[in-house]
Design a protein around this motif. Structure first.
Motif, PDB file in Angstrom:
ATOM      1  N   ILE A  59      45.044 -82.296  23.134  1.00  0.00           N
ATOM      2  CA  ILE A  59      45.025 -82.954  21.748  1.00  0.00           C
ATOM      3  C   ILE A  59      43.543 -83.358  21.610  1.00  0.00           C
ATOM      4  CG2 ILE A  59      45.296 -85.000  20.385  1.00  0.00           C
ATOM      5  CD1 ILE A  59      47.963 -85.281  21.920  1.00  0.00           C
ATOM      6  N   ASP A  60      42.621 -83.730  22.575  1.00  0.00           N
ATOM      7  CA  ASP A  60      41.165 -83.980  22.279  1.00  0.00           C
ATOM      8  C   ASP A  60      40.782 -82.731  21.975  1.00  0.00           C
ATOM      9  OD1 ASP A  60      41.469 -86.690  22.493  1.00  0.00           O
ATOM     10  OD2 ASP A  60      40.676 -86.642  24.694  1.00  0.00           O
ATOM     11  N   GLN A  61      41.050 -81.450  22.489  1.00  0.00           N
ATOM     12  CA  GLN A  61      40.478 -80.182  22.559  1.00  0.00           C
ATOM     13  C   GLN A  61      40.812 -79.569  21.080  1.00  0.00           C
ATOM     14  OE1 GLN A  61      41.763 -77.495  25.358  1.00  0.00           O
ATOM     15  NE2 GLN A  61      40.495 -75.720  24.724  1.00  0.00           N
ATOM     16  N   LEU A  62      42.237 -79.936  20.805  1.00  0.00           N
ATOM     17  CA  LEU A  62      42.535 -79.498  19.435  1.00  0.00           C
ATOM     18  C   LEU A  62      41.958 -80.222  18.358  1.00  0.00           C
ATOM     19  CD1 LEU A  62      46.170 -78.788  19.998  1.00  0.00           C
ATOM     20  CD2 LEU A  62      44.738 -77.171  19.763  1.00  0.00           C
ATOM     21  N   THR A  63      41.714 -81.235  18.432  1.00  0.00           N
ATOM     22  CA  THR A  63      41.253 -82.247  17.365  1.00  0.00           C
ATOM     23  C   THR A  63      39.558 -82.190  17.214  1.00  0.00           C
ATOM     24  OG1 THR A  63      41.430 -84.422  18.435  1.00  0.00           O
ATOM     25  CG2 THR A  63      43.411 -83.357  17.099  1.00  0.00           C
ATOM     26  N   MET A  64      39.055 -82.158  18.255  1.00  0.00           N
ATOM     27  CA  MET A  64      37.664 -82.488  18.099  1.00  0.00           C
ATOM     28  C   MET A  64      36.710 -81.421  17.820  1.00  0.00           C
ATOM     29  SD  MET A  64      36.975 -85.350  19.094  1.00  0.00           S
ATOM     30  CE  MET A  64      35.477 -85.735  19.432  1.00  0.00           C
ATOM     31  N   PRO A  65      35.904 -81.374  16.764  1.00  0.00           N
ATOM     32  CA  PRO A  65      35.173 -80.379  16.142  1.00  0.00           C
ATOM     33  C   PRO A  65      34.188 -79.781  17.409  1.00  0.00           C
ATOM     34  CG  PRO A  65      34.242 -82.438  15.302  1.00  0.00           C
ATOM     35  CD  PRO A  65      35.351 -82.607  16.026  1.00  0.00           C
ATOM     36  N   GLU A  66      33.871 -78.376  17.195  1.00  0.00           N
ATOM     37  CA  GLU A  66      32.884 -78.040  18.151  1.00  0.00           C
ATOM     38  C   GLU A  66      31.571 -77.749  17.226  1.00  0.00           C
ATOM     39  OE1 GLU A  66      33.743 -74.316  20.357  1.00  0.00           O
ATOM     40  OE2 GLU A  66      35.889 -75.225  20.570  1.00  0.00           O
ATOM     41  N   ILE A  67      30.719 -78.615  17.820  1.00  0.00           N
ATOM     42  CA  ILE A  67      29.292 -78.420  16.959  1.00  0.00           C
ATOM     43  C   ILE A  67      28.477 -77.589  17.779  1.00  0.00           C
ATOM     44  CG2 ILE A  67      27.570 -79.997  16.236  1.00  0.00           C
ATOM     45  CD1 ILE A  67      29.389 -82.044  16.061  1.00  0.00           C
ATOM     46  N   THR A  68      28.198 -76.654  17.229  1.00  0.00           N
ATOM     47  CA  THR A  68      27.274 -75.694  17.805  1.00  0.00           C
ATOM     48  C   THR A  68      25.750 -75.928  17.542  1.00  0.00           C
ATOM     49  OG1 THR A  68      27.525 -74.287  15.697  1.00  0.00           O
ATOM     50  CG2 THR A  68      28.954 -73.736  17.742  1.00  0.00           C
ATOM     51  N   ASP A  69      25.225 -76.661  16.435  1.00  0.00           N
ATOM     52  CA  ASP A  69      24.154 -76.988  15.970  1.00  0.00           C
ATOM     53  C   ASP A  69      24.087 -78.219  15.738  1.00  0.00           C
ATOM     54  OD1 ASP A  69      21.499 -77.127  15.269  1.00  0.00           O
ATOM     55  OD2 ASP A  69      22.094 -76.200  13.118  1.00  0.00           O
TER      56      ASP A  69
END
Length: 128
Positions: A59-69
């Motif tokens: 669930i965390d993986q699906l809901t947490m945004p990936e911030i590349t910058d």
């Protein structure tokens, strides 16, 4: 009030029986959708168990945004955004003039506070 979260136990046999009964009563299109969903859940469950992944982790993986910058959280960026709100957004809001002027004053105060904080960080040789 800060009780630890207890794992939710799911009676898989009861859930499977309920899904089977629902599938029997459903029309052919719904039945096909239910079967596809069940298959996807089974495949996902097997894959998760094989890799030791937890439901919470998925669930965390699906809901947490990936911030590349990470620069989007920088002080300069946030001050630019606040300034944009003051110059471009507040004047176009359909709001009472008092509300708009209070919001503008608060945002300007926040920009000043951030500038002062950045100046103190720079004086002490902090991150640039």
């Amino acid at each position: 009030m800060n009780e630890p979260l207890r794992p939710v136990t799911i009676d898989r046999q009861r859930l499977d029986r309920a899904l089977t009964e629902a599938a029997k009563r459903a029309d052919p299109v719904s039945r096909a959708q239910i079967e596809a969903f069940e298959n996807a859940v089974r495949v996902r469950r097997r894959g998760s168990l094989a890799h030791g992944a937890s439901l919470r982790g998925e669930i965390d993986q699906l809901t947490m945004p990936e911030i590349t910058d990470s620069g989007i959280f920088g002080n300069e960026r946030s001050m630019n955004l606040l300034d944009h709100v003051i110059t471009a957004i507040l004047p176009n809001l359909d709001a009472n003039e008092d509300v708009t002027s209070i919001a503008k004053a608060m945002l300007e105060e926040e920009i000043d506070r951030r500038r002062e904080l950045q100046a103190r960080i720079d004086e002490e040789g902090g991150p640039e």
